[in-house]
Design an enzyme around this catalytic site. Structure first.
Site, PDB file in Angstrom:
ATOM      1  N   ARG A 126      -3.289  -2.561   2.425  1.00  0.00           N
ATOM      2  CA  ARG A 126      -2.123  -3.214   2.503  1.00  0.00           C
ATOM      3  C   ARG A 126      -1.594  -3.083   4.221  1.00  0.00           C
ATOM      4  O   ARG A 126      -1.157  -3.942   4.745  1.00  0.00           O
ATOM      5  CB  ARG A 126      -1.075  -2.515   1.721  1.00  0.00           C
ATOM      6  CG  ARG A 126       0.473  -3.214   2.243  1.00  0.00           C
ATOM      7  CD  ARG A 126       1.495  -2.754   1.229  1.00  0.00           C
ATOM      8  NE  ARG A 126       1.547  -2.034   0.165  1.00  0.00           N
ATOM      9  CZ  ARG A 126       1.165  -2.256  -1.042  1.00  0.00           C
ATOM     10  NH1 ARG A 126       1.146  -3.545  -1.433  1.00  0.00           N
ATOM     11  NH2 ARG A 126       0.969  -1.234  -2.017  1.00  0.00           N
ATOM     12  N   TYR A 127      -1.913  -1.954   4.599  1.00  0.00           N
ATOM     13  CA  TYR A 127      -1.544  -2.043   6.036  1.00  0.00           C
ATOM     14  C   TYR A 127      -2.601  -1.837   6.924  1.00  0.00           C
ATOM     15  O   TYR A 127      -3.685  -2.115   6.557  1.00  0.00           O
ATOM     16  CB  TYR A 127      -0.836  -0.284   6.250  1.00  0.00           C
ATOM     17  CG  TYR A 127       0.195  -0.005   5.278  1.00  0.00           C
ATOM     18  CD1 TYR A 127       1.314  -0.410   5.887  1.00  0.00           C
ATOM     19  CD2 TYR A 127       0.185   0.719   4.193  1.00  0.00           C
ATOM     20  CE1 TYR A 127       2.750  -0.081   5.030  1.00  0.00           C
ATOM     21  CE2 TYR A 127       1.270   1.118   3.487  1.00  0.00           C
ATOM     22  CZ  TYR A 127       2.302   0.579   3.779  1.00  0.00           C
ATOM     23  OH  TYR A 127       3.613   0.934   3.185  1.00  0.00           O
ATOM     24  N   ARG A 130      -5.050   1.379   7.664  1.00  0.00           N
ATOM     25  CA  ARG A 130      -5.137   2.525   6.649  1.00  0.00           C
ATOM     26  C   ARG A 130      -5.488   1.982   5.265  1.00  0.00           C
ATOM     27  O   ARG A 130      -4.983   0.967   4.940  1.00  0.00           O
ATOM     28  CB  ARG A 130      -4.170   3.612   6.732  1.00  0.00           C
ATOM     29  CG  ARG A 130      -2.873   3.086   6.509  1.00  0.00           C
ATOM     30  CD  ARG A 130      -1.637   4.126   7.316  1.00  0.00           C
ATOM     31  NE  ARG A 130      -0.456   4.024   6.810  1.00  0.00           N
ATOM     32  CZ  ARG A 130       0.149   2.928   7.548  1.00  0.00           C
ATOM     33  NH1 ARG A 130      -0.316   1.885   8.458  1.00  0.00           N
ATOM     34  NH2 ARG A 130       1.351   3.005   7.057  1.00  0.00           N
ATOM     35  N   CYS A 139      -5.252  12.921 -14.271  1.00  0.00           N
ATOM     36  CA  CYS A 139      -4.253  13.634 -13.630  1.00  0.00           C
ATOM     37  C   CYS A 139      -4.133  15.230 -14.307  1.00  0.00           C
ATOM     38  O   CYS A 139      -4.655  14.971 -15.796  1.00  0.00           O
ATOM     39  CB  CYS A 139      -3.089  13.270 -13.487  1.00  0.00           C
ATOM     40  SG  CYS A 139      -2.823  11.708 -12.485  1.00  0.00           S
ATOM     41  N   CYS A 143       3.043  12.113 -15.061  1.00  0.00           N
ATOM     42  CA  CYS A 143       4.600  12.091 -14.993  1.00  0.00           C
ATOM     43  C   CYS A 143       5.183  10.871 -15.623  1.00  0.00           C
ATOM     44  O   CYS A 143       4.334   9.548 -15.508  1.00  0.00           O
ATOM     45  CB  CYS A 143       4.781  11.818 -13.452  1.00  0.00           C
ATOM     46  SG  CYS A 143       3.851  13.004 -12.402  1.00  0.00           S
ATOM     47  N   CYS A 146       5.184   7.536 -13.541  1.00  0.00           N
ATOM     48  CA  CYS A 146       4.071   7.210 -12.737  1.00  0.00           C
ATOM     49  C   CYS A 146       3.961   5.697 -12.128  1.00  0.00           C
ATOM     50  O   CYS A 146       3.927   4.792 -13.351  1.00  0.00           O
ATOM     51  CB  CYS A 146       2.841   7.694 -13.176  1.00  0.00           C
ATOM     52  SG  CYS A 146       1.143   7.443 -12.235  1.00  0.00           S
ATOM     53  N   ARG A 148       1.391   4.142 -11.089  1.00  0.00           N
ATOM     54  CA  ARG A 148       0.276   3.837 -11.207  1.00  0.00           C
ATOM     55  C   ARG A 148      -0.209   4.018 -13.025  1.00  0.00           C
ATOM     56  O   ARG A 148      -1.247   4.219 -13.259  1.00  0.00           O
ATOM     57  CB  ARG A 148      -1.045   4.139 -10.613  1.00  0.00           C
ATOM     58  CG  ARG A 148      -0.766   4.073  -9.200  1.00  0.00           C
ATOM     59  CD  ARG A 148      -2.236   4.264  -8.436  1.00  0.00           C
ATOM     60  NE  ARG A 148      -1.686   3.885  -7.072  1.00  0.00           N
ATOM     61  CZ  ARG A 148      -1.382   4.995  -6.139  1.00  0.00           C
ATOM     62  NH1 ARG A 148      -1.541   6.138  -6.413  1.00  0.00           N
ATOM     63  NH2 ARG A 148      -1.005   4.725  -5.095  1.00  0.00           N
ATOM     64  N   ASP A 307       9.573   3.563  -8.025  1.00  0.00           N
ATOM     65  CA  ASP A 307       9.483   2.073  -8.343  1.00  0.00           C
ATOM     66  C   ASP A 307       9.945   1.546  -9.672  1.00  0.00           C
ATOM     67  O   ASP A 307      10.062   2.243 -10.505  1.00  0.00           O
ATOM     68  CB  ASP A 307       7.783   2.313  -8.299  1.00  0.00           C
ATOM     69  CG  ASP A 307       7.524   2.451  -6.883  1.00  0.00           C
ATOM     70  OD1 ASP A 307       8.001   2.219  -5.982  1.00  0.00           O
ATOM     71  OD2 ASP A 307       6.253   3.038  -6.882  1.00  0.00           O
ATOM     72  N   ASP A 344       9.667   1.276  -1.654  1.00  0.00           N
ATOM     73  CA  ASP A 344       8.372   0.727  -1.765  1.00  0.00           C
ATOM     74  C   ASP A 344       8.550  -0.711  -2.367  1.00  0.00           C
ATOM     75  O   ASP A 344       8.956  -1.027  -3.194  1.00  0.00           O
ATOM     76  CB  ASP A 344       7.054   1.293  -2.614  1.00  0.00           C
ATOM     77  CG  ASP A 344       5.707   1.258  -1.936  1.00  0.00           C
ATOM     78  OD1 ASP A 344       5.515   0.227  -1.308  1.00  0.00           O
ATOM     79  OD2 ASP A 344       5.074   2.189  -2.135  1.00  0.00           O
ATOM     80  N   LYS A 351       6.028   0.299   2.321  1.00  0.00           N
ATOM     81  CA  LYS A 351       6.992   1.440   2.185  1.00  0.00           C
ATOM     82  C   LYS A 351       8.123   0.804   3.332  1.00  0.00           C
ATOM     83  O   LYS A 351       7.800   0.742   4.645  1.00  0.00           O
ATOM     84  CB  LYS A 351       6.659   2.857   2.648  1.00  0.00           C
ATOM     85  CG  LYS A 351       5.796   3.240   1.577  1.00  0.00           C
ATOM     86  CD  LYS A 351       5.064   4.623   1.898  1.00  0.00           C
ATOM     87  CE  LYS A 351       4.151   5.007   0.927  1.00  0.00           C
ATOM     88  NZ  LYS A 351       2.882   4.242   1.031  1.00  0.00           N
TER      89      LYS A 351
HETATM   90  C1  LIG Z   1       1.647   4.716   0.818  1.00  0.00           C
HETATM   91  C2  LIG Z   1       0.749   3.945   1.095  1.00  0.00           C
HETATM   92  C3  LIG Z   1      -0.217   4.559   2.221  1.00  0.00           C
HETATM   93  C4  LIG Z   1       0.016   5.280   3.303  1.00  0.00           C
HETATM   94  O1  LIG Z   1       1.375   5.144   4.102  1.00  0.00           O
HETATM   95  P1  LIG Z   1       1.713   6.178   5.058  1.00  0.00           P
HETATM   96  O2  LIG Z   1       3.222   5.586   5.187  1.00  0.00           O
HETATM   97  O3  LIG Z   1       1.035   5.857   6.196  1.00  0.00           O
HETATM   98  O4  LIG Z   1       1.756   7.460   4.293  1.00  0.00           O
HETATM   99  C5  LIG Z   1      -1.164   3.584   2.398  1.00  0.00           C
HETATM  100  N1  LIG Z   1      -1.734   2.447   1.752  1.00  0.00           N
HETATM  101  C6  LIG Z   1      -1.087   2.353   0.364  1.00  0.00           C
HETATM  102  C7  LIG Z   1      -1.371   1.179  -0.251  1.00  0.00           C
HETATM  103  C8  LIG Z   1       0.233   2.800   0.258  1.00  0.00           C
HETATM  104  O5  LIG Z   1       1.085   2.644  -0.817  1.00  0.00           O
HETATM  105  S1  SF4 Z   2       2.574  10.332 -10.132  1.00  0.00           S
HETATM  106 FE1  SF4 Z   2       0.972   9.533 -11.454  1.00  0.00          FE
HETATM  107  S2  SF4 Z   2      -0.898   9.500 -10.241  1.00  0.00           S
HETATM  108 FE2  SF4 Z   2       0.818  11.056  -9.510  1.00  0.00          FE
HETATM  109  S3  SF4 Z   2       0.346  12.993 -10.745  1.00  0.00           S
HETATM  110 FE3  SF4 Z   2       2.032  12.011 -11.663  1.00  0.00          FE
HETATM  111  S4  SF4 Z   2       0.705  10.746 -13.230  1.00  0.00           S
HETATM  112 FE4  SF4 Z   2      -0.824  11.480 -11.607  1.00  0.00          FE
END
Ligand SMILES: *Cc1c(COP(=O)(O)O)cnc(C)c1O
Ligand code: SF4
Length: 399
Positions: A126-127, A130, A139, A143, A146, A148, A307, A344, A351
């Protein structure tokens, strides 16, 4: 020393081990083994209801949320769950509730639009510089909020098959990628050998300047942070790690030992918290958490606005509450304890920091701002050499 039980306030400040609790007959060797902890995770209603009384909302949650996100709790972490308080901050994070099956307005299965920024399965780009690499869908515990949950735990019918070789090729071919965030799921559930292999492959890519791991293992399963794991991680520096702690009671002597081992292996630790209703959305709890993290050499990195994940309305706190907490921190405690509060952006904008307003007025000539006590100050703006000199200074009303 006195034998009085610690008060609620001191519990926020002290590092208290949950102990073996229901497993008092288990040997220390088993209890301290991450394999034993993983094998004895609590995953179903029958197991848990023999150990504590669940509310009707929780029982229904168990029965009806299973196709969305599985339940799993390590015995160690289960002993932190408030057995007599259905609203307890640890309990709310890991015990399912019927509200998870409700879908409120705005809620989504993929609230941060990760799937639409995914050039290779398991890789989110996305960025500009990175990427996020999702290496497992498992996991140590799950959570309930979560972000995801569509892909972790294997409970939903989401087809999660990370293509690691393909992802490595993508990163190799994209020279702009200087930072790889390895997450999931929890990467520290991979074996030492698999981690060694993966980190070695990533470090072998010239333009990858650093690798980061996102993990909740030090909180859910601190026993996993063995000297052997730390020796493996140490070989792949610079390696950073973000852990995920939400409440000061999660900060136990076991977690402290795990964090110290990681720090001693040369891994700088950051923490990400999610702002959760009834868990940490008040200034006293949040400050206690952040200060305890510093005592474990963990630097608070982010507080996330929760989220808009499907079925999380009962756990989401308001942005105004988040801002109030941020305001209660800056100036009132160590600067290192103050993380960045971010949202986010729903749908995939990344973010975005949100902050209490300190700047009251700003123009070409001056900035007027307030400090943490609410006192107002003025700073004259530096004049640029090319800009025309101001003729009439503007009057500002400060109330
Ligand atoms: C959070 C995130 C990152 C890392 O973001 P930082 O602000 O550099 O910690 C990179 N890629 C994705 C898709 C993210 O959600
Ligand atoms: S937030 Fe989601 S990915 Fe992170 S530890 Fe909890 S269940 Fe696992």
């Amino acid at each position: 020393m006195c034998d009085e039980p610690p008060s609620a306030g001191s519990l926020l400040k002290e590092f208290v081990s949950p102990g073996k609790g229901h497993w008092r007959d288990v040997s220390d060797e088993d209890w301290n083994s991450y394999r034993w902890q993983l094998q004895h995770r609590l995953t179903n209603l029958n197991q848990i209801s023999t150990l504590m009384r669940l509310t009707p909302e929780e029982e229904a949650g168990f029965k009806l949320s299973g196709h969305k996100l599985a339940t799993a709790i390590t015995p160690y972490f289960f002993n932190l769950v408030e057995a007599n308080d259905p609203g307890g901050p640890i309990r709310r994070q890991v015990i399912p509730r019927i509200e998870e099956t409700h879908t409120a307005h705005w809620e989504m299965a993929d609230p941060c639009g990760e799937d639409s920024h995914s050039p290779v399965p398991g890789l989110v780009h996305r960025y500009p510089d990175r990427v996020l690499l999702l290496v497992t869908d498992r996991c140590a515990a799950y959570c309930r909020y979560c972000t995801r949950s569509r892909l972790v735990s294997g409970a939903s019918d989401y087809d999660f098959h990370p293509k690691i070789e393909q992802a490595l090729t993508y990163i190799r071919e994209h020279k702009e990628v200087r930072d790889v965030l390895v997450s999931g799921g929890d990467p520290l559930l991979l074996s030492d050998e698999k981690l060694d292999w993966l980190l070695g492959r990533l470090r072998a890519i010239r333009h990858v300047e650093l690798v980061r791991i996102g993990s909740r293992i030090p909180i859910f399963l601190p026993q996993r942070v063995t000297p052997e794991l730390c020796a493996t991680l140490r070989r792949h520096q610079p390696l950073w790690m973000s852990i995920h702690t939400n409440h000061p009671r999660e900060c136990t002597p076991e977690m402290k030992t795990a964090c110290e081992r990681l720090s001693d292996a040369g891994i700088p630790l950051g923490n990400q918290s999610v702002l959760l209703r009834g868990v940490n959305d008040d200034p006293v709890t949040m400050k206690a958490l952040l200060q305890k993290l510093l005592m474990m050499r963990v630097r608070p990195y982010y507080i996330y606005q929760c989220d808009l994940i499907t079925g999380s309305a009962h756990l989401r706190s308001s942005v105004s509450r988040g801002l109030e907490i941020m305001q209660s921190l800056r100036g009132h405690t160590t600067g290192y304890a103050v993380p960045q509060y971010v949202i986010d952006a729903p749908g995939g904008g990344g973010k975005v920091p949100v902050s209490p307003e300190y700047v009251i007025y700003r123009d070409e000539e001056r900035v007027i701002f307030r400090n943490f006590e609410g006192k107002v100050f003025e700073y004259p703006e530096a004049l640029s050499e090319t800009a025309p000199q101001p003729t009439k200074p503007r009057q500002v009303e400060v109330v």
